[in-house]
Design a protein around this motif. Structure first.
Motif, PDB file in Angstrom:
ATOM      1  N   PHE A  20       0.857  -1.189   0.000  1.00 46.20           N
ATOM      2  CA  PHE A  20       0.000   0.000   0.000  1.00 46.20           C
ATOM      3  C   PHE A  20       0.889   1.233   0.000  1.00 46.20           C
ATOM      4  N   TYR A  21       0.695   2.126  -0.966  1.00 42.34           N
ATOM      5  CA  TYR A  21       1.570   3.279  -1.130  1.00 42.34           C
ATOM      6  C   TYR A  21       0.907   4.533  -0.566  1.00 42.34           C
ATOM      7  N   PRO A  22       1.440   5.053   0.550  1.00 40.64           N
ATOM      8  CA  PRO A  22       0.855   6.266   1.134  1.00 40.64           C
ATOM      9  C   PRO A  22       1.059   7.473   0.230  1.00 40.64           C
ATOM     10  N   SER A  23       0.072   8.341   0.201  1.00 44.48           N
ATOM     11  CA  SER A  23       0.160   9.609  -0.516  1.00 44.48           C
ATOM     12  C   SER A  23      -0.805  10.573   0.150  1.00 44.48           C
ATOM     13  N   PRO A  24      -0.757  11.846  -0.199  1.00 40.83           N
ATOM     14  CA  PRO A  24      -1.729  12.782   0.376  1.00 40.83           C
ATOM     15  C   PRO A  24      -3.176  12.370   0.123  1.00 40.83           C
ATOM     16  N   LEU A  30      -5.434   5.838   5.782  1.00 38.49           N
ATOM     17  CA  LEU A  30      -4.457   4.868   6.268  1.00 38.49           C
ATOM     18  C   LEU A  30      -4.189   5.058   7.755  1.00 38.49           C
ATOM     19  N   ALA A  31      -4.025   6.309   8.172  1.00 36.14           N
ATOM     20  CA  ALA A  31      -3.785   6.583   9.590  1.00 36.14           C
ATOM     21  C   ALA A  31      -4.969   6.138  10.448  1.00 36.14           C
ATOM     22  N   ALA A  32      -6.175   6.352   9.941  1.00 39.63           N
ATOM     23  CA  ALA A  32      -7.366   5.946  10.684  1.00 39.63           C
ATOM     24  C   ALA A  32      -7.427   4.432  10.846  1.00 39.63           C
ATOM     25  N   VAL A  33      -7.109   3.712   9.780  1.00 34.63           N
ATOM     26  CA  VAL A  33      -7.145   2.249   9.835  1.00 34.63           C
ATOM     27  C   VAL A  33      -6.074   1.717  10.782  1.00 34.63           C
ATOM     28  N   GLU A  34      -4.880   2.274  10.707  1.00 35.26           N
ATOM     29  CA  GLU A  34      -3.803   1.794  11.573  1.00 35.26           C
ATOM     30  C   GLU A  34      -4.018   2.186  13.030  1.00 35.26           C
ATOM     31  N   TRP A  36      -6.817   1.896  14.658  1.00 37.01           N
ATOM     32  CA  TRP A  36      -8.138   1.328  14.893  1.00 37.01           C
ATOM     33  C   TRP A  36      -8.464   1.135  16.374  1.00 37.01           C
ATOM     34  N   ALA A  37      -7.469   0.976  17.205  1.00 36.69           N
ATOM     35  CA  ALA A  37      -7.729   0.783  18.635  1.00 36.69           C
ATOM     36  C   ALA A  37      -8.385   2.010  19.263  1.00 36.69           C
ATOM     37  N   ASP A  38      -8.290   3.151  18.609  1.00 38.86           N
ATOM     38  CA  ASP A  38      -8.850   4.396  19.154  1.00 38.86           C
ATOM     39  C   ASP A  38     -10.150   4.813  18.465  1.00 38.86           C
ATOM     40  N   TRP A  39     -10.739   3.954  17.643  1.00 37.59           N
ATOM     41  CA  TRP A  39     -11.988   4.319  16.984  1.00 37.59           C
ATOM     42  C   TRP A  39     -13.092   4.572  18.008  1.00 37.59           C
ATOM     43  N   PRO A  40     -13.767   5.683  17.935  1.00 38.06           N
ATOM     44  CA  PRO A  40     -14.918   5.915  18.824  1.00 38.06           C
ATOM     45  C   PRO A  40     -16.002   4.857  18.583  1.00 38.06           C
ATOM     46  N   GLY A  41     -16.393   4.185  19.637  1.00 35.16           N
ATOM     47  CA  GLY A  41     -17.401   3.142  19.496  1.00 35.16           C
ATOM     48  C   GLY A  41     -16.901   1.888  18.808  1.00 35.16           C
ATOM     49  N   GLY A  42     -15.603   1.838  18.523  1.00 36.76           N
ATOM     50  CA  GLY A  42     -15.034   0.651  17.886  1.00 36.76           C
ATOM     51  C   GLY A  42     -15.425   0.469  16.434  1.00 36.76           C
ATOM     52  N   LYS A  43     -15.794   1.562  15.746  1.00 44.16           N
ATOM     53  CA  LYS A  43     -16.215   1.420  14.358  1.00 44.16           C
ATOM     54  C   LYS A  43     -15.683   2.561  13.504  1.00 44.16           C
ATOM     55  N   LEU A  44     -15.615   2.306  12.193  1.00 47.89           N
ATOM     56  CA  LEU A  44     -15.144   3.306  11.244  1.00 47.89           C
ATOM     57  C   LEU A  44     -15.837   3.079   9.912  1.00 47.89           C
ATOM     58  N   LEU A  45     -16.223   4.163   9.275  1.00 47.37           N
ATOM     59  CA  LEU A  45     -16.785   4.129   7.926  1.00 47.37           C
ATOM     60  C   LEU A  45     -15.732   4.652   6.968  1.00 47.37           C
ATOM     61  N   HIS A  56      -8.112  -2.836  -0.117  1.00 46.29           N
ATOM     62  CA  HIS A  56      -6.737  -2.988   0.366  1.00 46.29           C
ATOM     63  C   HIS A  56      -6.646  -2.571   1.836  1.00 46.29           C
ATOM     64  N   LEU A  57      -7.252  -1.452   2.175  1.00 48.08           N
ATOM     65  CA  LEU A  57      -7.225  -0.995   3.560  1.00 48.08           C
ATOM     66  C   LEU A  57      -8.002  -1.938   4.477  1.00 48.08           C
ATOM     67  N   ALA A  58      -9.093  -2.500   3.986  1.00 49.17           N
ATOM     68  CA  ALA A  58      -9.850  -3.461   4.790  1.00 49.17           C
ATOM     69  C   ALA A  58      -8.995  -4.674   5.121  1.00 49.17           C
TER      70      ALA A  58
END
Length: 223
Positions: A20-24, A30-34, A36-45, A56-58
């Motif tokens: 996975f190639y990071p870019s702007p 990518l930061a949100a997925v990595e 994941w332990a800090d997701w409010p309510g344990g979920k992310l859209l 790929h991120l999933a």
């Protein structure tokens, strides 16, 4: 690209973090997925256009969390209580609108997970899904959102290189900037170009080169 071949060839795409190639365009997602332990309510859209990198991120998240990755349309085929024993990534949730049984299944899965970890991918925000189940809509609208932006040149170049490598195709350096300057600004278009060039090269018994890409572009314009 309007010219299409009548056949396709199998290829194996790699969904590892290293691929996975990071870019702007995707850094925030990518930061949100990595994180994941800090997701409010344990979920992310996770929202982004087709081929933008949601799958790929999933899979990156599945590798981090031990999650099951499942298409939203397949939820009704699973025992939700069993599925909810571990984190779950539900792909293409926007495609189940109007399917009452599947909407209910996603609603129940959301509740059964109880913050254990739920990643939901879609092409658009929940308000645009046309869900028929108000309770599911409210749950989805309450989820924090990570957005994948349209790809920039750096990301398109990296994706093209990766897609060719997935098909075990070595290409000359001048091919990538040539394609980036002429293709539609989407990762879906990159997939189409790589698929088309691979098939064309095999059909003609030639390597994938800039000259072959120019011929394919001429065909597309004529078509």
């Amino acid at each position: 690209m309007s010219h299409q071949l009548a056949f396709d060839l199998p290829s194996g795409e790699a969904f590892r973090r290293v691929d996975f190639y990071p870019s702007p365009a995707n850094a925030q997602a990518l930061a949100a997925v990595e994180g994941w332990a800090d997701w409010p309510g344990g979920k992310l859209l996770l929202i982004g256009p087709e081929g933008a990198g949601k799958t790929h991120l999933a899979h990156i998240w599945a590798g981090l969390s031990g999650a099951e990755v499942i298409a939203a349309a397949k939820l009704v085929e699973h025992d939700l209580h069993d599925l909810a024993q571990r984190p779950v990534a539900v792909e293409n949730a926007d495609q189940i609108a109007g399917d009452r049984a599947t909407e209910v299944a996603l609603f129940h899965l959301h509740n059964l997970l109880e913050g254990r970890g739920l990643l939901v991918t879609a092409a658009s925000p929940p308000r645009d899904w046309r869900l028929g189940l108000p309770d599911l809509l409210s749950r989805m609208q309450a989820a924090p959102v990570a957005q994948l932006q349209p790809p920039d040149d750096m990301l398109l170049s990296a994706v093209l290189i990766k897609l060719f490598a997935d098909r075990q195709i070595v290409v000359p350096p001048n091919l990538i900037p040539y394609l980036v300057s002429r293709m539609d600004r989407s990762i879906a278009a990159a997939r189409e170009w790589v698929k088309f060039l691979d098939a064309r090269a095999l059909a003609l018994g030639r390597p994938v080169t800039r000259a072959l890409a120019a011929e394919v572009l001429d065909l597309a314009e004529v078509g």
